[in-house]
Design a protein around this motif. Structure first.
Motif, short mmCIF file in Angstrom:
data_model
loop_
_atom_site.label_atom_id
_atom_site.label_comp_id
_atom_site.label_asym_id
_atom_site.label_seq_id
_atom_site.Cartn_x
_atom_site.Cartn_y
_atom_site.Cartn_z
N GLN A 2 0.83 -1.21 0.00
CA GLN A 2 0.00 0.00 0.00
C GLN A 2 0.86 1.26 0.00
OE1 GLN A 2 -1.15 -2.90 1.53
NE2 GLN A 2 -2.61 -2.90 -0.15
N THR A 3 2.06 1.16 0.60
CA THR A 3 2.99 2.30 0.59
C THR A 3 3.43 2.62 -0.83
OG1 THR A 3 3.82 1.64 2.78
CG2 THR A 3 5.16 3.18 1.50
N THR A 4 3.68 1.59 -1.63
CA THR A 4 4.08 1.80 -3.03
C THR A 4 2.95 2.45 -3.81
OG1 THR A 4 5.50 -0.16 -2.92
CG2 THR A 4 4.91 0.65 -5.11
N ALA A 6 0.64 4.39 -2.60
CA ALA A 6 0.57 5.77 -2.14
C ALA A 6 1.65 6.63 -2.79
CB ALA A 6 0.69 5.83 -0.62
N LYS A 7 2.82 6.07 -2.99
CA LYS A 7 3.91 6.81 -3.64
C LYS A 7 3.58 7.11 -5.10
CE LYS A 7 7.76 5.08 -0.80
NZ LYS A 7 9.00 4.23 -0.82
N GLU A 201 7.79 -5.05 -8.64
CA GLU A 201 6.80 -4.75 -7.61
C GLU A 201 5.39 -4.72 -8.20
OE1 GLU A 201 8.88 -1.99 -4.22
OE2 GLU A 201 8.69 -1.11 -6.22
N GLY A 259 -6.29 -1.82 1.31
CA GLY A 259 -5.68 -2.62 2.36
C GLY A 259 -6.51 -3.81 2.80
#
Length: 308
Positions: A2-4, A6-7, A201, A259
């Motif tokens: 989820q961080t990827t 968001a980036k 990824e 998520g």
């Protein structure tokens, strides 16, 4: 992961103001393994969105600027005879990249448009009876102007059906346009977008999306909507089985970026119109009455009970 996501979203939003929901749907399309069609009037950010999404991923990127004289061989490649070796050698076409920006796709001839069909569906191209597979991840992001603009050709139904989603950005509000100008003057352009995710990824996230659970009741709900489009008096050509699968995959991707490892009805609601509206062919009577696919889908959605 989820961080990827968001980036990537942050990189797109850094150059595209006030279109966070459209950027999110574009990422959903990518993670669901689909293709994206952006249709709107010139100058509202279609190419910016496509470029920003492509540049935020460290993958092979290619751009095709479609014109009336673009040939199918420009897209798929061509075999050229090598006089030294005495053999035919394959010269790669513009399609042989991970992410393709097909800019103004409806400005080229139907014959050239058709050269994308095999690549978009089967992830391969065939040249002189030889099959050349396309490397994963593979995504076509196409832009087009409205069909009533000068020098445009209608995309055929078979090609529209291969686009998982169709989005329209619309004009920005006055406040958003001021922010856009401020960023432009500050030098924040799509050229400054950084790659924040690798293609490995993206492939891993696409595989994880496939593992997101969707309950059989939700699958039945989607099938009922699809069935209703095939029986509606305002629609001459309803949704295809490919559209059913696209809606399920998009809903799974929507749940994933939130998520969750399971789909809820809200995920289906979020992706339904972008996935379904462009695939419908309205009846003559509906077109004369100036009905819109979105209105008909909204009516169908109201008539079918949402599972709990």
């Amino acid at each position: 992961m989820q961080t990827t996501v968001a980036k990537i979203l942050g990189q797109i939003n850094s150059v595209l103001v006030g279109k966070e929901d459209k950027a999110e749907l574009a990422i959903i399309t990518l993670l669901a393994g689909g293709h994206l069609l952006l249709e709107d009037v010139p100058g509202v950010g279609k190419t910016t969105l496509a470029n920003a999404l492509a540049k935020s991923i460290d993958a092979d990127f290619g751009r095709i600027q479609f014109t009336p004289d673009t040939l199918p061989s420009d897209i798929t490649g061509v075999s050229i005879y090598n006089m030294k070796s005495g053999n035919f050698e394959y010269m790669k076409g513009a399609i042989m990249h991970n992410i393709i920006l097909a800019d103004e796709i409806n400005r080229t001839s139907p014959k050239t448009q058709a050269s994308l069909l095999e690549a978009m569906e089967e992830r391969q191209v065939t040249v002189d009876h030889v099959i050349y597979p396309l490397e994963s991840p593979f995504m076509v992001i196409a832009t087009q102007n409205p069909i009533d603009f000068l020098g445009t050709y209608n995309l055929p139904e078979a090609q529209l059906d291969r686009f998982m989603m169709k989005l329209s950005l619309g004009y920005p509000s006055a406040e958003e346009e001021e922010k856009m100008i401020e960023r432009k003057l500050a030098g924040l352009a799509v050229e400054n977008v950084d790659a924040v995710a690798t293609k490995e990824e993206i492939i891993n996230m696409q595989q994880e999306v496939l593992k997101v659970t969707i309950h059989k009741d939700l699958i039945r709900y989607i099938v009922e909507i699809v069935e209703a489009t095939r029986k509606n008096e305002n629609i001459s050509l309803g949704l295809s089985p490919r559209a059913t699968i696209a809606m399920i995959r998009a809903a799974q991707a929507s749940a994933y970026i939130e998520g969750r490892d399971y789909v809820i009805p809200d995920d289906i609601m979020k992706v339904m119109l972008p996935v379904a509206a462009h695939r419908l062919v309205l009846s003559v009577e509906a077109r004369v009455a100036k009905k819109k696919p979105e209105e008909i889908l909204a009516s169908i959605k109201k008539s079918i009970k949402v599972p709990r």
